[in-house]
Design a protein around this motif. Structure first.
Motif, PDB file in Angstrom:
ATOM      1  N   LEU A 151       0.837  -1.201   0.000  1.00  0.00           N
ATOM      2  CA  LEU A 151       0.000   0.000   0.000  1.00  0.00           C
ATOM      3  C   LEU A 151       0.875   1.256   0.000  1.00  0.00           C
ATOM      4  O   LEU A 151       0.589   2.230  -0.717  1.00  0.00           O
ATOM      5  N   ILE A 152       1.946   1.206   0.780  1.00  0.00           N
ATOM      6  CA  ILE A 152       2.915   2.306   0.753  1.00  0.00           C
ATOM      7  C   ILE A 152       3.539   2.408  -0.631  1.00  0.00           C
ATOM      8  O   ILE A 152       3.712   3.500  -1.186  1.00  0.00           O
ATOM      9  N   GLY A 153       3.853   1.234  -1.207  1.00  0.00           N
ATOM     10  CA  GLY A 153       4.436   1.203  -2.538  1.00  0.00           C
ATOM     11  C   GLY A 153       3.526   1.823  -3.592  1.00  0.00           C
ATOM     12  O   GLY A 153       4.005   2.493  -4.518  1.00  0.00           O
ATOM     13  N   ALA A 154       2.224   1.626  -3.463  1.00  0.00           N
ATOM     14  CA  ALA A 154       1.280   2.196  -4.425  1.00  0.00           C
ATOM     15  C   ALA A 154       1.335   3.720  -4.399  1.00  0.00           C
ATOM     16  O   ALA A 154       1.323   4.381  -5.449  1.00  0.00           O
ATOM     17  N   VAL A 155       1.424   4.284  -3.197  1.00  0.00           N
ATOM     18  CA  VAL A 155       1.518   5.743  -3.057  1.00  0.00           C
ATOM     19  C   VAL A 155       2.821   6.256  -3.666  1.00  0.00           C
ATOM     20  O   VAL A 155       2.847   7.257  -4.388  1.00  0.00           O
ATOM     21  N   LEU A 156       3.911   5.555  -3.389  1.00  0.00           N
ATOM     22  CA  LEU A 156       5.218   5.956  -3.908  1.00  0.00           C
ATOM     23  C   LEU A 156       5.271   5.838  -5.433  1.00  0.00           C
ATOM     24  O   LEU A 156       5.899   6.662  -6.107  1.00  0.00           O
ATOM     25  N   MET A 157       4.613   4.816  -5.978  1.00  0.00           N
ATOM     26  CA  MET A 157       4.559   4.665  -7.426  1.00  0.00           C
ATOM     27  C   MET A 157       3.843   5.853  -8.075  1.00  0.00           C
ATOM     28  O   MET A 157       4.255   6.340  -9.141  1.00  0.00           O
ATOM     29  N   TYR A 158       2.799   6.344  -7.436  1.00  0.00           N
ATOM     30  CA  TYR A 158       2.097   7.502  -7.981  1.00  0.00           C
ATOM     31  C   TYR A 158       2.995   8.731  -7.955  1.00  0.00           C
ATOM     32  O   TYR A 158       2.991   9.544  -8.900  1.00  0.00           O
ATOM     33  N   GLN A 159       3.792   8.860  -6.909  1.00  0.00           N
ATOM     34  CA  GLN A 159       4.725   9.985  -6.818  1.00  0.00           C
ATOM     35  C   GLN A 159       5.801   9.878  -7.899  1.00  0.00           C
ATOM     36  O   GLN A 159       6.215  10.886  -8.487  1.00  0.00           O
ATOM     37  N   MET A 160       6.272   8.649  -8.164  1.00  0.00           N
ATOM     38  CA  MET A 160       7.244   8.440  -9.239  1.00  0.00           C
ATOM     39  C   MET A 160       6.618   8.775 -10.598  1.00  0.00           C
ATOM     40  O   MET A 160       7.264   9.347 -11.477  1.00  0.00           O
ATOM     41  N   TYR A 161       5.358   8.419 -10.772  1.00  0.00           N
ATOM     42  CA  TYR A 161       4.622   8.727 -11.999  1.00  0.00           C
ATOM     43  C   TYR A 161       4.513  10.241 -12.199  1.00  0.00           C
ATOM     44  O   TYR A 161       4.582  10.740 -13.341  1.00  0.00           O
ATOM     45  N   SER A 162       4.377  10.971 -11.111  1.00  0.00           N
ATOM     46  CA  SER A 162       4.157  12.418 -11.185  1.00  0.00           C
ATOM     47  C   SER A 162       5.447  13.221 -11.252  1.00  0.00           C
ATOM     48  O   SER A 162       5.417  14.413 -11.588  1.00  0.00           O
ATOM     49  N   ASN A 166      11.468  15.446 -12.760  1.00  0.00           N
ATOM     50  CA  ASN A 166      12.922  15.483 -12.898  1.00  0.00           C
ATOM     51  C   ASN A 166      13.534  14.448 -11.968  1.00  0.00           C
ATOM     52  O   ASN A 166      12.855  13.925 -11.058  1.00  0.00           O
ATOM     53  N   VAL A 167      14.811  14.165 -12.178  1.00  0.00           N
ATOM     54  CA  VAL A 167      15.470  13.115 -11.406  1.00  0.00           C
ATOM     55  C   VAL A 167      15.541  13.477  -9.924  1.00  0.00           C
ATOM     56  O   VAL A 167      15.408  12.607  -9.051  1.00  0.00           O
ATOM     57  N   GLY A 168      15.726  14.743  -9.623  1.00  0.00           N
ATOM     58  CA  GLY A 168      15.798  15.170  -8.227  1.00  0.00           C
ATOM     59  C   GLY A 168      14.533  14.858  -7.461  1.00  0.00           C
ATOM     60  O   GLY A 168      14.584  14.446  -6.294  1.00  0.00           O
ATOM     61  N   ASP A 169      13.382  15.046  -8.102  1.00  0.00           N
ATOM     62  CA  ASP A 169      12.108  14.710  -7.458  1.00  0.00           C
ATOM     63  C   ASP A 169      11.876  13.207  -7.443  1.00  0.00           C
ATOM     64  O   ASP A 169      11.274  12.672  -6.511  1.00  0.00           O
ATOM     65  N   PHE A 170      12.338  12.529  -8.482  1.00  0.00           N
ATOM     66  CA  PHE A 170      12.092  11.096  -8.650  1.00  0.00           C
ATOM     67  C   PHE A 170      12.883  10.263  -7.644  1.00  0.00           C
ATOM     68  O   PHE A 170      12.368   9.276  -7.097  1.00  0.00           O
ATOM     69  N   TYR A 171      14.128  10.648  -7.379  1.00  0.00           N
ATOM     70  CA  TYR A 171      15.042   9.801  -6.606  1.00  0.00           C
ATOM     71  C   TYR A 171      14.540   9.444  -5.200  1.00  0.00           C
ATOM     72  O   TYR A 171      14.575   8.259  -4.829  1.00  0.00           O
ATOM     73  N   PRO A 172      14.106  10.397  -4.372  1.00  0.00           N
ATOM     74  CA  PRO A 172      13.692   9.996  -3.012  1.00  0.00           C
ATOM     75  C   PRO A 172      12.522   9.014  -3.003  1.00  0.00           C
ATOM     76  O   PRO A 172      12.430   8.161  -2.113  1.00  0.00           O
ATOM     77  N   TYR A 173      11.652   9.120  -4.006  1.00  0.00           N
ATOM     78  CA  TYR A 173      10.511   8.210  -4.052  1.00  0.00           C
ATOM     79  C   TYR A 173      10.938   6.797  -4.460  1.00  0.00           C
ATOM     80  O   TYR A 173      10.447   5.814  -3.906  1.00  0.00           O
ATOM     81  N   VAL A 174      11.849   6.693  -5.439  1.00  0.00           N
ATOM     82  CA  VAL A 174      12.302   5.358  -5.847  1.00  0.00           C
ATOM     83  C   VAL A 174      13.150   4.726  -4.745  1.00  0.00           C
ATOM     84  O   VAL A 174      13.106   3.505  -4.541  1.00  0.00           O
ATOM     85  N   ILE A 205      -1.153   0.616  -9.538  1.00  0.00           N
ATOM     86  CA  ILE A 205      -2.479  -0.005  -9.420  1.00  0.00           C
ATOM     87  C   ILE A 205      -2.339  -1.459  -8.971  1.00  0.00           C
ATOM     88  O   ILE A 205      -3.074  -1.924  -8.088  1.00  0.00           O
ATOM     89  N   ALA A 206      -1.381  -2.176  -9.567  1.00  0.00           N
ATOM     90  CA  ALA A 206      -1.155  -3.572  -9.170  1.00  0.00           C
ATOM     91  C   ALA A 206      -0.701  -3.652  -7.713  1.00  0.00           C
ATOM     92  O   ALA A 206      -1.092  -4.567  -6.978  1.00  0.00           O
ATOM     93  N   SER A 207       0.118  -2.690  -7.290  1.00  0.00           N
ATOM     94  CA  SER A 207       0.577  -2.665  -5.896  1.00  0.00           C
ATOM     95  C   SER A 207      -0.583  -2.401  -4.941  1.00  0.00           C
ATOM     96  O   SER A 207      -0.655  -2.984  -3.857  1.00  0.00           O
ATOM     97  N   LEU A 208      -1.495  -1.520  -5.339  1.00  0.00           N
ATOM     98  CA  LEU A 208      -2.687  -1.251  -4.531  1.00  0.00           C
ATOM     99  C   LEU A 208      -3.539  -2.508  -4.403  1.00  0.00           C
ATOM    100  O   LEU A 208      -4.012  -2.847  -3.306  1.00  0.00           O
ATOM    101  N   VAL A 209      -3.714  -3.206  -5.524  1.00  0.00           N
ATOM    102  CA  VAL A 209      -4.504  -4.449  -5.511  1.00  0.00           C
ATOM    103  C   VAL A 209      -3.849  -5.479  -4.590  1.00  0.00           C
ATOM    104  O   VAL A 209      -4.527  -6.102  -3.755  1.00  0.00           O
ATOM    105  N   LEU A 210      -2.540  -5.664  -4.713  1.00  0.00           N
ATOM    106  CA  LEU A 210      -1.855  -6.648  -3.872  1.00  0.00           C
ATOM    107  C   LEU A 210      -1.850  -6.219  -2.413  1.00  0.00           C
ATOM    108  O   LEU A 210      -1.947  -7.064  -1.514  1.00  0.00           O
ATOM    109  N   GLY A 211      -1.753  -4.910  -2.169  1.00  0.00           N
ATOM    110  CA  GLY A 211      -1.790  -4.428  -0.791  1.00  0.00           C
ATOM    111  C   GLY A 211      -3.089  -4.791  -0.094  1.00  0.00           C
ATOM    112  O   GLY A 211      -3.092  -5.276   1.036  1.00  0.00           O
TER     113      GLY A 211
END
Length: 428
Positions: free
Chosen positions: A79-90, A93-101, A174-180
């Motif tokens: 469930l945490i992963g689903a939220v982080l995946m949405y942040q990675m999607y949004s 730039n790499v600076g914003d992407f890195y902490p989420y990944v 979405i798959a992470s949300l389903v599995l969560g």
């Protein structure tokens, strides 16, 4: 195990590896084309997998094994992963992407062990039951790759140009949300009650088995395992960007040939072990890395595209004949006292330290050749891991002594649950 439980566990495995395959394969291509990442920034992003692998034993050993049901922790992490995946999607730039990944990898890597725990605790005969369930993980990874290439066409030239690879994170989320949510419906898997309530950090990380390095053969194998992770990192970091860059159609879908190959050669591994022994089997794995990268270096998307397909298909030999063989050898060498610790030590050294070194070496090499503006960029890049694998193989031939006793011990062991348990904590 009843049929309903088997179906539940199979679907869990399918989603677990579908999630990983949905975004990780195309990550390098996305970073370069969508976020304009440099080679070193790409290496930094890929290194988060290693940080997750290093931190995972603490989450499993200090939390999951002691206080909470495995299926509940699995659910929370996804469930945490689903939220982080949405942040990675949004991220733009790499600076914003890195902490989420980075946060995502810290959350995801422990789930590879948690799905094992949930599965094995429901089985009466893991040697016979587990492979039927684990294969759905490989199917999940393959379906993710085929979907990206042949259903959504996100990795086509037009799709990459329009920035459609960003959608892979939404699909994984979405798959992470389903599995969560689904994880809370899985069979209850409480912590195993033990009279020994304390586990030292050295036990959790496998450092108790460091005494095995006093054996020269095991030391040579241990060092080779770390070094061979450098060529492995080149594949994960550069393969999809390479295939996309040279114009191979449906590159992500074609890369699933590697997972099919992995499943097939896993079945053939006991035959090779019995006939050729450990040293020759693992050497075949090392030399396959060299051959694969030579094929990548000199193949193309036109009349020599068959060389690229063969290189992808060699993944089964590259991975199974070295890493799974190494797990069997480690199990035979460790003895009852250090079995778990030894596997933990090798996993920490390879997917933690080895892959971390490998991602940065791949990043520096690619950055160097781009800055030098060499004429055959990809050929120059691929010949480096080919050379590294060849040198590691040569050193292994010279310094590793083939022990008949060790080979006999390894081949006498049933190739079943123990090997599969360790395989599951590795890259598919």
């Amino acid at each position: 195990m009843n049929s309903l439980t088997r179906i539940k566990l199979s679907f869990m495995m399918f989603l677990e590896f579908f999630i990983w395959g949905a975004w990780f394969v195309t990550l390098g291509t996305f970073l370069f084309n969508n976020l304009n990442a440099t080679e070193l920034e790409t290496a930094s992003v890929f290194s988060t997998q290693s940080f997750g692998a290093i931190i995972a034993p603490f989450i499993i050993g200090l939390i999951a094994d002691k206080y909470f049901n495995a299926e509940r922790i699995l659910g929370v992490l996804h469930l945490i992963g689903a939220v982080l995946m949405y942040q990675m999607y949004s991220a733009t730039n790499v600076g914003d992407f890195y902490p989420y990944v980075l946060a995502y990898m810290i959350a995801y890597m422990p789930t590879l062990a948690l799905v094992n725990s949930v599965s094995f605790r429901q089985m009466r005969n893991p040697e016979k039951e587990f492979s039927v369930i684990r294969v759905w993980g490989t199917i999940g990874w393959i379906v993710a790759g085929l979907s990206i290439s042949y259903i959504f066409h996100w990795d086509s030239a037009a799709g990459i140009g329009e920035g459609l690879l960003r959608n892979t994170f939404m699909m994984a989320g979405i798959a992470s949300l389903v599995l969560g949510v689904y994880s809370f419906m899985l069979p209850k898997t409480p912590p195993v009650k033990s009279q020994d309530k304390s586990s030292s950090i050295s036990e959790i990380l496998g450092l108790d088995a460091i005494k095995l390095l006093q054996n020269k053969n095991f030391l040579i194998f241990f060092i080779a395992s770390i070094l061979i992770c450098i060529p492995l990192a080149f594949y994960y970091q550069n393969a999809n960007p390479f295939l996309s860059d040279i114009g191979l159609e449906n590159p992500t879908g074609k890369m699933t040939i590697g997972q099919i190959s992995e499943a097939l050669f896993l079945l053939l591994l006991p035959v090779f072990f019995t006939r050729f022994g450990f040293k020759k089997t693992i050497l075949i794995g090392m030399l396959a890395w060299t051959l694969r990268y030579v094929l990548f270096a000199y193949g193309n998307a036109g009349e020599l595209s068959f060389m690229l397909i063969i290189g992808i298909a060699l993944h089964g030999i590259c991975y199974d004949f070295f890493f799974v063989s190494g797990q069997i050898y480690t199990d035979a060498r460790a003895g009852e006292k250090y079995k778990s610790s030894a596997q933990g030590l090798v996993t920490l050294a390879t997917y933690g330290v080895g892959m971390l070194i490998g991602f940065w070496v791949a990043g520096y090499i690619s950055e160097y050749y781009r800055a030098a503006d060499v004429e055959n960029f990809w050929q120059s890049v691929w010949l480096v891991p080919a050379g590294i694998a060849a040198v590691v193989a040569l050193l292994f031939i010279i310094f590793f002594r083939d022990e008949k006793e060790t080979t006999a011990n390894a081949t006498d062991k049933p190739y079943g649950a123990e090997t599969e348990r360790q395989e599951l904590t590795s890259l598919p």
